[in-house]
Design an enzyme around this catalytic site. Structure first.
Site, PDB file in Angstrom:
ATOM      1  CB  SER A   1      -0.787   0.209   1.294  1.00  0.00           C
ATOM      2  OG  SER A   1      -1.820  -1.108   1.407  1.00  0.00           O
TER       3      SER A   1
ATOM      4  CG  HIS B   1      -2.656  -2.277  -3.597  1.00  0.00           C
ATOM      5  ND1 HIS B   1      -1.688  -3.183  -3.412  1.00  0.00           N
ATOM      6  CD2 HIS B   1      -3.293  -1.586  -2.631  1.00  0.00           C
ATOM      7  CE1 HIS B   1      -1.543  -3.263  -2.019  1.00  0.00           C
ATOM      8  NE2 HIS B   1      -2.556  -2.276  -1.569  1.00  0.00           N
TER       9      HIS B   1
ATOM     10  CG  HIS C   1      -4.818  -7.363   0.291  1.00  0.00           C
ATOM     11  ND1 HIS C   1      -4.650  -6.584  -0.859  1.00  0.00           N
ATOM     12  CD2 HIS C   1      -3.713  -7.091   1.056  1.00  0.00           C
ATOM     13  CE1 HIS C   1      -3.768  -5.591  -0.689  1.00  0.00           C
ATOM     14  NE2 HIS C   1      -3.047  -5.803   0.337  1.00  0.00           N
TER      15      HIS C   1
ATOM     16  CE1 TYR D   1      -8.496  -5.808   1.220  1.00  0.00           C
ATOM     17  CE2 TYR D   1      -6.682  -6.248   2.760  1.00  0.00           C
ATOM     18  CZ  TYR D   1      -7.059  -5.277   1.548  1.00  0.00           C
ATOM     19  OH  TYR D   1      -6.509  -4.428   1.377  1.00  0.00           O
ATOM     20  CD  GLU D   2      -7.703  -7.190  -2.952  1.00  0.00           C
ATOM     21  OE1 GLU D   2      -8.071  -6.829  -4.278  1.00  0.00           O
ATOM     22  OE2 GLU D   2      -6.807  -7.369  -2.845  1.00  0.00           O
TER      23      GLU D   2
ATOM     24  CB  ALA E   1       0.787  -0.468   4.980  1.00  0.00           C
TER      25      ALA E   1
ATOM     26  CG  MET F   1      -5.140  -6.606   7.120  1.00  0.00           C
ATOM     27  SD  MET F   1      -6.546  -5.527   6.508  1.00  0.00           S
ATOM     28  CE  MET F   1      -6.647  -4.589   8.174  1.00  0.00           C
ATOM     29  CB  SER F   2      -0.242  -8.178   2.953  1.00  0.00           C
ATOM     30  OG  SER F   2       0.661  -7.471   3.530  1.00  0.00           O
TER      31      SER F   2
ATOM     32  CG  ASN G   1      -2.107   2.274  11.254  1.00  0.00           C
ATOM     33  OD1 ASN G   1      -1.558   2.025  10.255  1.00  0.00           O
ATOM     34  ND2 ASN G   1      -2.456   1.847  12.328  1.00  0.00           N
TER      35      ASN G   1
ATOM     36  CG  HIS H   1      -7.162   2.542   3.501  1.00  0.00           C
ATOM     37  ND1 HIS H   1      -5.982   1.832   3.881  1.00  0.00           N
ATOM     38  CD2 HIS H   1      -7.110   2.914   2.176  1.00  0.00           C
ATOM     39  CE1 HIS H   1      -5.262   1.386   2.519  1.00  0.00           C
ATOM     40  NE2 HIS H   1      -5.835   2.012   1.663  1.00  0.00           N
TER      41      HIS H   1
HETATM   42  N1  HPA Z   1      -3.977  -3.221  11.112  1.00  0.00           N
HETATM   43  C1  HPA Z   1      -3.806  -3.907  10.171  1.00  0.00           C
HETATM   44  N2  HPA Z   1      -3.467  -3.663   8.931  1.00  0.00           N
HETATM   45  C2  HPA Z   1      -2.734  -2.623   8.696  1.00  0.00           C
HETATM   46  C3  HPA Z   1      -2.995  -1.529   9.596  1.00  0.00           C
HETATM   47  C4  HPA Z   1      -3.320  -1.728  11.096  1.00  0.00           C
HETATM   48  O1  HPA Z   1      -3.110  -1.070  12.068  1.00  0.00           O
HETATM   49  N3  HPA Z   1      -1.927  -0.489   9.110  1.00  0.00           N
HETATM   50  C5  HPA Z   1      -1.792  -0.746   7.887  1.00  0.00           C
HETATM   51  N4  HPA Z   1      -2.143  -2.234   7.591  1.00  0.00           N
END
Ligand code: HPA
Length: 288
Positions: A41, A72, A94, A96-97, A124, A222-223, A246, A258
């Protein structure tokens, strides 16, 4: 693609599908990439700086899944970084997609069949370790797979690798040392940490983050994990680098968004690119 052909490709083994995609990509370029790069990301900018570059949209590559997430772009860029031929995925897919873990990791199968023996995966991530600051880069030491999925589930094709692959050095030690040493040399704040992979797409609850901290995670995302498992299955050596975009839920007293993830990715991209540039030639030369 005709109905007859798409039926035939559905019947093909994963090995045959990877082989077809690999041949297609290699037919489009004279370069023979040595290192696969998966750019997460907001971190895809690196691929824009490759020289002698050739770009192939994922949808043109046989059997390649398409990326849907914001940030992406879905391009495979073959080019050179510091004189080293690389294949860079600008955007990944991913779980989640709605893709299966096998589909998520398919590109790594293709890179293996193209002859690549090293991979650098970036992502990320949310920072759980309170010593990490937003914008810090973290070299992944190990992971915890909490995605509830594994790309090796189902029949095993021994041409790729063994039924029960070893994961004791999922992230190659000499590559980690190279990344940390180069970050230090460049004056970039970098740490080492354990990445916990969750399914998403909802961010975690503060209780989940406290749980992840307890079980030894420094980062959450998540990846990456499906691709790393497939890479190791094929004997590909992996370097993983997270950008702490973050602080994870509940660490700071504010909601996650996001756009914050994308903004931090943008802010540190110069450092990220500098680190990748420094690391690539050393990984290409690494004999450990
Ligand atoms: N959690 C999960 N996936 C992420 C986060 C998060 O805080 N930040 C970027 N990808």
């Amino acid at each position: 693609m005709s109905a007859a052909r798409s039926k035939a490709s559905a019947r093909d083994t994963e090995y045959a599908r990877a082989e077809r995609a690999a041949k297609f990509i290699l037919s489009k370029t004279k370069l023979r990439p040595k290192i696969a790069l998966v750019l997460g990301s907001g971190l895809g900018a690196f691929a824009d700086e490759l020289t002698d570059a050739m770009r192939i949209p994922y949808q043109k590559i046989p059997n390649f899944p398409r990326s849907t997430a914001v940030g992406h772009s879905g391009l495979l860029v073959i080019g050179k970084a510091e004189g080293i031929a690389v294949a860079a995925m600008q955007g990944r897919v991913h779980l989640y997609e709605g893709y299966s873990a096998r589909e998520v990791a398919f590109a790594m199968r293709v890179f293996g069949r193209m002859g690549m023996r090293s991979a650098i995966l970036t992502n990320a991530a949310g920072g759980i370790n309170p010593e990490f600051k937003q914008g810090a880069l973290v070299v992944i030491r190990d992971h915890i797979n909490l995605q509830g999925a594994n790309p090796l589930v189902g029949s095993n094709d021994e041409r790729f690798g063994p039924r029960f692959p070893d994961m004791t050095q999922a992230y190659w030690r000499s590559y980690r040392e190279i990344a940390l040493a180069e970050a230090k040399r460049l004056g970039i704040e970098a740490h080492e940490g354990v990445y916990a992979a969750l399914l998403g797409p909802s961010y975690e609850t503060p209780a989940e983050i406290r749980y992840l901290r307890t079980i030894g995670a420094d980062l959450v995302g998540m990846s990456t994990v499906p691709e790393v498992i497939v890479a190791r299955h094929m004997g590909i050596r992996v370097l993983g680098i997270s950008c702490v975009t973050n602080m994870a839920a509940g660490i700071l007293d504010r909601p996650l968004d996001h756009s914050e993830v994308l903004e931090t990715g943008e802010r540190v991209r110069g450092q990220f690119i500098a680190l990748l540039r420094a690391v690539i030639p050393r990984i290409a030369a690494d004999k450990n």
